[in-house]
Motif scaffolding. Structure first.
Motif, PDB file in Angstrom:
ATOM      1  N   UNK A  36      57.229 151.724 133.247  1.00  0.00           N
ATOM      2  CA  UNK A  36      57.459 150.420 132.624  1.00  0.00           C
ATOM      3  C   UNK A  36      56.443 150.146 131.526  1.00  0.00           C
ATOM      4  N   UNK A  37      55.205 150.597 131.718  1.00  0.00           N
ATOM      5  CA  UNK A  37      54.143 150.331 130.746  1.00  0.00           C
ATOM      6  C   UNK A  37      54.068 151.395 129.639  1.00  0.00           C
ATOM      7  N   UNK A  38      54.865 152.451 129.757  1.00  0.00           N
ATOM      8  CA  UNK A  38      54.795 153.539 128.786  1.00  0.00           C
ATOM      9  C   UNK A  38      56.040 153.660 127.925  1.00  0.00           C
ATOM     10  N   UNK A  39      57.193 153.287 128.460  1.00  0.00           N
ATOM     11  CA  UNK A  39      58.457 153.460 127.737  1.00  0.00           C
ATOM     12  C   UNK A  39      59.044 152.080 127.457  1.00  0.00           C
ATOM     13  N   UNK A  40      59.164 151.692 126.197  1.00  0.00           N
ATOM     14  CA  UNK A  40      59.596 150.334 125.877  1.00  0.00           C
ATOM     15  C   UNK A  40      61.070 150.081 126.163  1.00  0.00           C
ATOM     16  N   UNK A  41      61.365 148.834 126.429  1.00  0.00           N
ATOM     17  CA  UNK A  41      62.737 148.352 126.483  1.00  0.00           C
ATOM     18  C   UNK A  41      63.152 148.077 125.044  1.00  0.00           C
ATOM     19  N   UNK A  42      64.247 148.682 124.579  1.00  0.00           N
ATOM     20  CA  UNK A  42      64.671 148.476 123.191  1.00  0.00           C
ATOM     21  C   UNK A  42      66.127 148.886 123.004  1.00  0.00           C
ATOM     22  N   UNK A 143      57.120 137.723 146.627  1.00  0.00           N
ATOM     23  CA  UNK A 143      56.318 138.897 146.281  1.00  0.00           C
ATOM     24  C   UNK A 143      55.591 138.595 144.985  1.00  0.00           C
ATOM     25  N   UNK A 144      54.269 138.727 144.982  1.00  0.00           N
ATOM     26  CA  UNK A 144      53.470 138.396 143.801  1.00  0.00           C
ATOM     27  C   UNK A 144      52.696 139.603 143.316  1.00  0.00           C
ATOM     28  N   UNK A 145      52.568 139.700 141.986  1.00  0.00           N
ATOM     29  CA  UNK A 145      51.822 140.797 141.379  1.00  0.00           C
ATOM     30  C   UNK A 145      51.387 140.368 139.986  1.00  0.00           C
ATOM     31  N   UNK A 146      50.083 140.476 139.722  1.00  0.00           N
ATOM     32  CA  UNK A 146      49.514 140.125 138.420  1.00  0.00           C
ATOM     33  C   UNK A 146      49.966 138.739 137.956  1.00  0.00           C
ATOM     34  N   UNK A 147      49.938 137.785 138.877  1.00  0.00           N
ATOM     35  CA  UNK A 147      50.218 136.404 138.538  1.00  0.00           C
ATOM     36  C   UNK A 147      51.679 136.035 138.422  1.00  0.00           C
ATOM     37  N   UNK A 148      52.584 136.953 138.736  1.00  0.00           N
ATOM     38  CA  UNK A 148      54.008 136.668 138.673  1.00  0.00           C
ATOM     39  C   UNK A 148      54.624 136.823 140.063  1.00  0.00           C
ATOM     40  N   UNK A 149      55.520 135.898 140.409  1.00  0.00           N
ATOM     41  CA  UNK A 149      56.095 135.873 141.752  1.00  0.00           C
ATOM     42  C   UNK A 149      57.614 135.969 141.684  1.00  0.00           C
ATOM     43  N   UNK A 150      58.180 136.717 142.623  1.00  0.00           N
ATOM     44  CA  UNK A 150      59.617 136.945 142.694  1.00  0.00           C
ATOM     45  C   UNK A 150      60.074 136.768 144.138  1.00  0.00           C
ATOM     46  N   UNK A 213      47.530 142.445 131.191  1.00  0.00           N
ATOM     47  CA  UNK A 213      47.447 140.980 131.212  1.00  0.00           C
ATOM     48  C   UNK A 213      48.389 140.310 130.222  1.00  0.00           C
ATOM     49  N   UNK A 214      49.503 140.953 129.915  1.00  0.00           N
ATOM     50  CA  UNK A 214      50.425 140.303 128.993  1.00  0.00           C
ATOM     51  C   UNK A 214      51.592 141.200 128.617  1.00  0.00           C
ATOM     52  N   UNK A 215      52.229 140.874 127.489  1.00  0.00           N
ATOM     53  CA  UNK A 215      53.362 141.660 127.008  1.00  0.00           C
ATOM     54  C   UNK A 215      53.559 141.442 125.518  1.00  0.00           C
ATOM     55  N   UNK A 216      54.265 142.391 124.903  1.00  0.00           N
ATOM     56  CA  UNK A 216      54.635 142.304 123.499  1.00  0.00           C
ATOM     57  C   UNK A 216      56.151 142.297 123.411  1.00  0.00           C
ATOM     58  N   UNK A 228      46.571 137.269 128.294  1.00  0.00           N
ATOM     59  CA  UNK A 228      45.716 136.292 128.980  1.00  0.00           C
ATOM     60  C   UNK A 228      46.151 134.857 128.671  1.00  0.00           C
ATOM     61  N   UNK A 229      47.457 134.657 128.547  1.00  0.00           N
ATOM     62  CA  UNK A 229      47.978 133.327 128.304  1.00  0.00           C
ATOM     63  C   UNK A 229      47.913 132.871 126.856  1.00  0.00           C
ATOM     64  N   UNK A 230      47.299 133.656 125.977  1.00  0.00           N
ATOM     65  CA  UNK A 230      47.198 133.292 124.568  1.00  0.00           C
ATOM     66  C   UNK A 230      48.350 133.933 123.796  1.00  0.00           C
ATOM     67  N   UNK A 231      49.072 133.119 123.038  1.00  0.00           N
ATOM     68  CA  UNK A 231      50.277 133.567 122.350  1.00  0.00           C
ATOM     69  C   UNK A 231      50.046 133.705 120.856  1.00  0.00           C
ATOM     70  N   UNK A 232      50.476 134.838 120.318  1.00  0.00           N
ATOM     71  CA  UNK A 232      50.434 135.079 118.881  1.00  0.00           C
ATOM     72  C   UNK A 232      51.857 135.399 118.411  1.00  0.00           C
ATOM     73  N   UNK A 233      52.337 134.666 117.393  1.00  0.00           N
ATOM     74  CA  UNK A 233      53.683 134.855 116.885  1.00  0.00           C
ATOM     75  C   UNK A 233      53.626 135.205 115.404  1.00  0.00           C
ATOM     76  N   UNK A 234      54.364 136.243 115.024  1.00  0.00           N
ATOM     77  CA  UNK A 234      54.414 136.674 113.625  1.00  0.00           C
ATOM     78  C   UNK A 234      55.878 136.733 113.191  1.00  0.00           C
ATOM     79  N   UNK A 235      56.194 136.045 112.116  1.00  0.00           N
ATOM     80  CA  UNK A 235      57.528 136.133 111.529  1.00  0.00           C
ATOM     81  C   UNK A 235      57.565 137.358 110.612  1.00  0.00           C
ATOM     82  N   UNK A 236      58.483 138.259 110.899  1.00  0.00           N
ATOM     83  CA  UNK A 236      58.543 139.532 110.202  1.00  0.00           C
ATOM     84  C   UNK A 236      59.381 139.435 108.933  1.00  0.00           C
ATOM     85  N   UNK A 237      59.119 140.346 108.016  1.00  0.00           N
ATOM     86  CA  UNK A 237      59.866 140.425 106.779  1.00  0.00           C
ATOM     87  C   UNK A 237      60.793 141.627 106.816  1.00  0.00           C
ATOM     88  N   UNK A 238      61.867 141.548 106.069  1.00  0.00           N
ATOM     89  CA  UNK A 238      62.765 142.682 105.956  1.00  0.00           C
ATOM     90  C   UNK A 238      62.083 143.791 105.150  1.00  0.00           C
TER      91      UNK A 238
END
Length: 265
Positions: A36-42, A143-150, A213-216, A228-238
């Motif tokens: 999951x941490x090595x192969x991206x969902x795309x 079931x909880x893991x790294x701050x997320x519960x299911x 501690x997060x995701x892209x 770590x709960x801090x969000x960065x958003x970038x609007x991409x260009x073509x």
């Protein structure tokens, strides 16, 4: 698939895993998390107008040798090949996605793993909402893991409903039943999901991968990083800078020009 033999060393190198592959829960959890941490969902082959093949040799060529990612049918297809190769007892399942409220058809592909007397729902391909660990097939057990519960709850209509907790509320992710799934069912689900104008994978561009501690996440023309709960958003260009972000942030090297991508709807 019966005559296919996975090169275990190539797979383990691709997912950066050097731990145990024994048929126990800790190995199952670690292997799934490493992939999951090595192969991206795309979904960028769909964005290029290509078909999605689930043949084992094609999955290996794309996800391992070419270091691409994929969506649930591909990511969990590869994980299934690996788990079966390591000796795990597996069963293929198809689920309905409930993120938008109204459930979809059976378009989400997941794995059920049995270890002794216990069964686990194993998923490496539900995008940004992918459960971080195997989920025991037991209702009302958090079931909880790294701050997320299911948890799984029983659903009269849909079998088992997987939910994720947000603050004090539980959100439905997807439902599964334990009915037999045949190759034709998987082909139908994969074809619809990768070709229907109603499918989000046909309508948009999607990529996501967890980091420490997060995701892209990338959706269409927006890139988001949460650590770590801090969000960065970038609007991409073509243009080619878009492809550079894909490769830099997700390791997705398409080997095409930006103009080769289908225009966004």
């Amino acid at each position: 698939m019966m005559s296919f033999t996975l090169n275990q060393n190539e797979y383990l190198e691709r997912i950066n895993y050097k731990g145990s592959t024994s048929e126990d829960f800790e190995s199952l959890k670690s292997i799934r998390l490493a992939q999951h941490r090595s192969i991206p969902f795309e979904n960028f082959d769909i964005c290029l107008g290509k078909g999605i093949s689930l043949e084992p040799d094609v999955l290996v060529e794309k996800l391992i040798k070419n270091k691409r990612g994929g969506y649930c049918f591909e990511l969990n297809g590869l994980l299934l090949l690996a788990l079966k190769s390591f000796g795990f007892q597996t069963q293929e399942l198809l689920g309905r996605v409930h993120l938008a409220g109204e459930p979809t058809g059976r378009s989400h592909y997941v794995i059920l793993v049995t270890i002794g007397d216990e069964k686990w729902l194993v998923d490496a391909g539900f995008g940004a909402e992918t459960p971080l660990i195997p989920i025991p097939l037991v209702c009302n057990q958090t079931v909880s893991f790294e701050g997320q519960s299911y948890r799984l709850i029983e659903s009269e209509l849909y079998g088992f409903m997987l939910q994720k907790q947000y603050d004090t509320e539980w959100k439905n992710l997807y439902s599964v039943d334990l009915n037999h799934v045949c190759p034709g069912d998987i082909d139908y689900g994969n074809y619809y999901t990768s070709t229907s104008p109603k499918s989000i994978f046909v309508q948009g561009r999607i990529a996501t991968i967890p980091v420490e501690n997060g995701k892209k996440t990338l959706f269409n023309m927006q890139f988001k990083k949460v650590i770590d709960g801090k969000e960065e958003i970038i609007d991409l260009e073509e243009g080619e800078s878009y492809l550079n972000i894909l490769e830099k942030e997700f390791g997705i090297a398409l080997g095409v020009k930006y103009k080769d991508l289908k225009p966004l709807q």
